[in-house]
Enzyme design. Structure first.
Site, PDB file in Angstrom:
ATOM      1  N   HIS A 265      76.549  59.260  57.396  1.00 19.93           N
ATOM      2  CA  HIS A 265      75.585  60.276  57.844  1.00 19.93           C
ATOM      3  C   HIS A 265      76.253  61.519  58.409  1.00 19.93           C
ATOM      4  O   HIS A 265      75.734  62.620  58.250  1.00 19.93           O
ATOM      5  CB  HIS A 265      74.581  59.656  58.820  1.00 19.93           C
ATOM      6  CG  HIS A 265      73.612  58.738  58.127  1.00 19.93           C
ATOM      7  ND1 HIS A 265      73.689  57.367  58.208  1.00 19.93           N
ATOM      8  CD2 HIS A 265      72.569  59.007  57.298  1.00 19.93           C
ATOM      9  CE1 HIS A 265      72.725  56.822  57.463  1.00 19.93           C
ATOM     10  NE2 HIS A 265      72.039  57.796  56.904  1.00 19.93           N
ATOM     11  N   ASP A 289      64.992  56.144  57.577  1.00 26.24           N
ATOM     12  CA  ASP A 289      65.585  55.339  58.646  1.00 26.24           C
ATOM     13  C   ASP A 289      65.893  56.168  59.889  1.00 26.24           C
ATOM     14  O   ASP A 289      66.205  55.617  60.942  1.00 26.24           O
ATOM     15  CB  ASP A 289      66.852  54.645  58.135  1.00 26.24           C
ATOM     16  CG  ASP A 289      67.824  55.613  57.478  1.00 26.24           C
ATOM     17  OD1 ASP A 289      67.914  56.769  57.935  1.00 26.24           O
ATOM     18  OD2 ASP A 289      68.477  55.217  56.491  1.00 26.24           O
ATOM     19  N   ASP A 309      59.347  61.115  53.664  1.00 24.78           N
ATOM     20  CA  ASP A 309      59.723  59.845  53.046  1.00 24.78           C
ATOM     21  C   ASP A 309      58.454  59.224  52.485  1.00 24.78           C
ATOM     22  O   ASP A 309      57.436  59.135  53.149  1.00 24.78           O
ATOM     23  CB  ASP A 309      60.381  58.917  54.071  1.00 24.78           C
ATOM     24  CG  ASP A 309      61.099  57.743  53.387  1.00 24.78           C
ATOM     25  OD1 ASP A 309      62.320  57.625  53.586  1.00 24.78           O
ATOM     26  OD2 ASP A 309      60.440  56.968  52.662  1.00 24.78           O
ATOM     27  N   ASP A 361      68.458  62.801  50.680  1.00 24.83           N
ATOM     28  CA  ASP A 361      69.070  61.472  50.831  1.00 24.83           C
ATOM     29  C   ASP A 361      68.208  60.417  50.144  1.00 24.83           C
ATOM     30  O   ASP A 361      67.612  59.573  50.802  1.00 24.83           O
ATOM     31  CB  ASP A 361      69.221  61.182  52.339  1.00 24.83           C
ATOM     32  CG  ASP A 361      70.068  59.946  52.592  1.00 24.83           C
ATOM     33  OD1 ASP A 361      70.744  59.478  51.657  1.00 24.83           O
ATOM     34  OD2 ASP A 361      70.041  59.443  53.730  1.00 24.83           O
TER      35      ASP A 361
END
Lengths: 498, 552
Positions: A265, A289, A309, A361
């Site tokens: 990350h 997450d 997301d 991501d």
């Protein structure tokens, strides 16, 4: 002795017998595939085992009623635990087929013993022609009951493991009950009853814990213990824990391991942040997450983070599950951050807000749906949403394991009109991992790295753009909606390593 | 259960879709709940009022006659293209009349809470060169974003069919592509390769005047006898002649003919069959692929219609008689909604309906019926839109835009939500299922089409889907069926270059002009569009407006 109750027993044991058989067939086609072959071989083996049982019944000469009850308890036990047992065999050992046929033969043989023995118990009580007619009538009726119940109620409502345990329990209960029914022919019954109660208790516990048993065998598919598993409409989410921390899997693919996710990350977020003149408004696509958001929040001048997301099951996990919330520094509940649970492509196409930094991501492009998120179309939509001077970073799989896949992402970004700065970092859980920093115009670094990083420093940041010969650029086609070459590259390249 | 003509469901499925589907789907005649839905074709009754001896009284005529400079009868792609061209030249006094409740003809579309969907034509092959009226339209709607140095158009990526595009279901599993490679023998593959090389070579051919032999529209191609002779034999005969015997290749060519022309290779001219494989490429150079939208060519209809002001078009109006008068035409029409007659006098008329309708409507032809009208043959189709609460599961290759069953007589289905700009395949969808009634006797086929009621079509659609998608019964929430009696012109051997087509293009009295895809001989958007623009430019010339042509 109540004869009609005895015939009811026939009905129940016939139903149970066929249910076990259907479970074995279904499990085989679930786990091995090729349902026609699996089903018909399972049925064939079962039928011949019935014959074997019938043949063996002649060797039982004394205490027929007692043997009958014992066999019924054995069927209850073996049949009841058949599904969980087979699942475990599939997870633990390579010998699933052997176990499957052993179980099928065992159940078939035991069930095959039942009817001949019962006929012998009843032969003195009922005229032979009535006896055969009635026993067989109830036997076939039981088969009908099972074949209706199984697909319509049992599998959809209970699942295979609990269906198997439930019928074992029913079978065991009938065994227990027949100690009363056959009382005169049994002699001493105390120990027999104890056995029956034992079998029933065991299966009852199994039935109640059935839900957790499903979890238990999923456990075996992962190296570490499964501590959380749930299904969302989009994917199966599994969290495992080992000695070195916990890991998140989506559809069986590792997303991060808590022990080294900081490397992944930090490398993902900071280059884009320090290359962007401003980072007031940040967009994270994927990353439910909250770990990328944690890195973004290291910059005090960040004003808003929009996290898109698809799956609210993932963002909920990152918000409410303490260990993950701790790992992501409670980033998902930070007041600067807004969660949007929607499709990223739809989000880009339908909105018009602009962002200074976009962190992309997504999971690796292992199917055509995910492949869309790596196309020129997607990157053009993305470009439209960038503020002047804005930067983008894209996680782009491994330039070592999937070299052409990685460079295809670079090629595609360039075809969509981006300047690119490819780089990579070592994340032990993943291996060599690749990213692409991109912007509509060439950019250079304008900000210092924030304090407190464990992996990145100025020197590392510069070094990451050097690609050794085995990872250096290879020619690749541009990934478009109408060719999806990336999915083909990815599948081909990872196949070599799996 | 008696469904149609006393057939059982199994017999019905076997008769329409073939024994393989019946075996796979109807093994258990267990009762199941019927999927709710309806037949949605409405225009059949109104249209049949044209037919002499149809048992209904002749339609009354209006006393009041409205004057209009240009009247267009027919609001399909040809009529709309004519209107689009006229509007492009600034013509204001214009009226387009359409019999159906919506514009678009067989390119019509529908919409429900889940998605828009096509009722017929559902894609447009990208033009090979950036010129001609279809390319102009695509520019107008932003579908062509630029022109490359070699004259090929750049197409907006999101409009080209997304990968994965096509798959084939065969004995329990899906395979990529429309040629069945799984289990193909070395000879099968060699024949496929030879066929493909042959098409590449044919597509590059030029005639003595430098014209591409197989071009879009076909008027731009060669009419040299050397090539048009291929129109006299069937595609099946051509395959035979060339030694293409592989059953898989024959299936593939048959599928292509049935998909584009509504009949198998044995009933389609070899010229038309080859045109299908050669017109969209030029040697090694291929077009960019297919353009498509959730609503199919309904998107193109919307673009063409957007050129019209609301007062310039009316739906539910049947033009039943065109009579010459004072150098113009008197048009008698019937408002099917208000059940009232309408009358118009137009200086110029474009009749943009098919030939079998022109035979009834053009009054002089009622008494002296031109022989060329009888050369035009139209095949019937059924189209069903099936709404599901999620994409159906199947084994093998994942769901595509076009999904075809190798062993069924249907053409399979297209996924309306395939082009959505989302990266997830979770959620409801609409599948458009196509079935051409491809027998030689089109009249009998039309009867078969119309005799089958909703119960029958529902049973057929579900049987077809169930064979490849076990469990699909639980997903389907609604089925709507459109029965097209005259869905498309059929390029039977001898038709495309037999002369009737050219004769039928001739205007009458310099004031009645004709436009329709049947004048091109192939039921394709490009043909309808080209003939619409051509007819409109004839109108413009007759009105004395000098304009540069959009056709070149």
């Amino acid at each position: 002795m109540n004869r009609s109750l005895l015939f009811l027993t026939v009905l129940v044991i016939a139903t149970c017998g066929l249910v076990y058989e259907l479970i074995a067939g279904t499990l085989a086609s679930y786990l091995i595939g090729d349902s026609v072959t699996q089903f018909s071989t399972a049925i064939g083996v079962y039928l011949s085992a019935l014959g074997l049982g019938a043949y063996l019944s002649r060797f039982i000469e004394r205490a027929v009623a007692r043997r009958f009850v014992e066999i019924e308890l054995a069927v209850a036990f073996v049949g009841g635990i058949s599904a969980p047992l087979l699942f475990l065999c599939f997870s633990f050992t390579g010998g699933f087929r052997v176990a499957l046929y052993l179980v099928v033969i065992a159940i078939g043989t035991l069930v095959g013993l039942e009817i001949p023995l019962l006929l012998r118990i009843l032969k003195d009580l009922v005229r032979f022609k009535d006896l055969v007619s009635q026993v067989l009538t109830f036997d076939y009726a039981g088969a009908l009951v099972a074949s209706l119940l199984f697909p319509l109620i049992l599998v959809p409502k209970l699942g295979l493991v609990r269906t198997s345990l439930l019928f074992g329990l029913v079978n065991g209960a009938v065994g227990l009950w027949s100690t009363w029914l056959l009382r005169p022919a049994l002699g001493e019954v105390q120990r027999l009853r104890l056995k029956a109660v034992g079998v029933c208790a065991l299966l009852f516990v199994g039935f109640v814990m059935g839900e957790r048993l499903t979890w238990f065998y999923e456990d075996q598919l992962y190296a570490d213990d499964v501590v959380m598993a749930k299904s969302s409409p989009y994917q199966r989410i599994v969290v495992t824990r080992g000695r070195r921390g916990f890991s998140l899997f989506l559809n069986g693919h590792l997303q991060f391991a808590s022990v080294d996710e900081y490397r992944y990350h930090e490398a993902l977020v900071h280059p884009a942040m320090v290359y962007a003149p401003s980072h007031r408004h940040v967009l994270i696509l994927g990353g439910g997450d909250g770990l990328a958001a944690r890195e973004v929040l290291r910059y005090p001048d960040v004003e808003t983070i929009t996290l898109v997301d698809l799956d609210d099951a993932v963002t909920t996990l990152g918000t409410t599950w303490d260990e993950l919330a701790e790992q992501n520094g409670h980033s998902l509940t930070n007041r600067k951050l807004k969660i949007v649970n929607t499709d990223a492509m739809q989000f880009l196409a339908e909105g018009d807000g602009k962002y200074d930094v976009v962190v992309v991501d997504f999971p690796d492009p292992n199917n055509f749906s995910l492949g869309k998120l790596y196309t020129t179309r997607f990157y053009r939509l993305l470009k439209r949403r960038l503020a002047p001077g804005g930067t983008v970073v894209i996680q782009s799989t491994s330039p070592l394991f999937a070299r052409q896949t990685y460079w295809c992402v670079v090629q595609t970004l360039e075809a969509a009109g981006f300047w690119t700065r490819p780089y990579h970092a070592l994340v032990p859980s993943f291996g060599e991992w690749g990213y692409v920093l991109a912007a509509p115009e060439p950019r250079s670094r304008v900000h210092p790295l924030p304090p407190g990083l464990r992996f990145l420093d100025d020197e590392t940041l510069e070094g990451m753009t050097k690609f050794p010969p085995d990872m250096s650029r290879v020619p690749a086609e541009v990934n478009r909606l109408n060719n999806q070459v990336l999915v083909h590259y990815f599948e081909e390249e990872w196949r070599k390593w799996d | 259960m008696g469904l149609t003509g006393g057939l059982t469901r199994r017999e019905l499925v076997a008769a329409f879709l073939g024994a393989a589907v019946a075996n796979a789907s109807c093994r258990k005649e267990r009762p199941r709940a019927q999927v709710p839905g309806a037949l949605v074709d409405r225009a059949v009754e109104t249209g049949h009022r044209l037919r002499p001896g149809s048992g209904t009284a002749p339609l009354p005529r209006a006393k009041e006659i409205q004057n209009v400079e240009v009247l267009i009868a027919g609001g399909g792609v040809a009529g709309l293209s004519a209107a689009w061209r006229l509007r492009g030249a600034g013509v204001k006094d214009l009226l387009l009349l359409e019999l159906d409740e919506a514009l678009g003809g067989t390119a019509r579309s529908g919409k429900n809470a889940v998605s828009a969907f096509p009722w017929g034509a559902h894609y447009l092959p990208a033009p090979l060169q950036d010129r001609g009226p279809a390319a102009k339209l695509l520019h107008e709607m932003g579908a062509i974003t630029g022109t490359r140095d070699d004259g090929t158009p750049e197409i907006a990526e999101q409009l080209l069919v997304c990968e994965p595009d096509e798959r084939l279901f065969y004995r329990g599993a899906w395979y990529p592509g429309l040629y069945l490679r799984a289990g193909a023998s070395a000879d099968d593959l060699a024949q496929l390769h030879r066929f493909e090389r042959r098409m590449v070579a044919l597509s590059a051919l030029r005639d003595g005047r430098g014209r591409k032999v197989f071009a879009v529209p076909l008027e731009e191609g060669s009419d040299d006898a050397e090539w048009t002779a291929l129109d006299r034999i069937s595609m099946a005969e051509w395959l035979e002649r060339e030694g293409f015997t592989s059953p898989r290749l024959r299936w593939y060519v048959d599928y292509a003919c049935r998909d584009d022309y509504g009949a198998p290779a044995e009933r389609i001219s070899a010229w038309a069959g080859l045109w299908y494989f050669c017109a969209r490429r030029d040697g090694e150079k291929e077009n960019a692929g297919f353009l498509t939208w959730p609503e199919g060519n309904g998107r193109l209809v919307r673009q063409l219609s957007s050129s019209l002001l609301p007062k310039q078009h009316r739906t539910n109006v049947l033009v039943h008689t065109l009579e010459p008068k004072d150098g113009g035409w008197l048009a008698h029409a019937w408002d099917a909604q208000k059940k009232a007659p309408l009358g118009f006098f137009a200086r110029q008329v474009v009749f943009a309906g098919p030939r079998f309708v022109a035979g009834y409507v053009v009054a002089p032809w009622r008494t002296a019926r031109p022989g060329f009208l009888d050369a035009f043959v139209y095949g019937p189709w059924a189209v069903a839109n099936v709404t599901l609460n999620q994409l159906p599961l199947g084994r093998g290759y994942p769901i595509c835009w076009d999904n075809v069953f190798y062993e069924s007589r249907s053409l399979g289905y297209v996924v309306a939500t395939h082009q959505r700009e989302v990266a997830t395949d979770v959620g409801p969808t609409v599948l458009t299922w196509y079935y051409p009634l491809d027998g030689a006797d089109v009249r009998a086929e039309r009867q078969r089409l119309l005799q089958a009621d909703y119960n029958a079509w529902e049973a057929l659609v579900m049987a077809d889907l169930r064979a490849a998608h076990p469990g699909v019964d639980d997903l389907v929430t609604r089925i709507e069926v459109m029965r097209w009696g005259h869905a498309m012109i059929r390029p039977v051997p001898g038709f495309v270059w037999g002369g009737a087509r050219t004769k039928a293009q001739a205007s009458i009295g310099g004031s009645l002009h004709f436009a329709h895809s049947d004048l091109g001989g192939l039921a394709l958007f490009e043909e309808a569009n080209w003939h619409g623009v051509r007819a409109a430019e004839q109108v413009l010339a007759a009105l004395g407006r000098s304009v540069s042509s959009w056709l070149g």
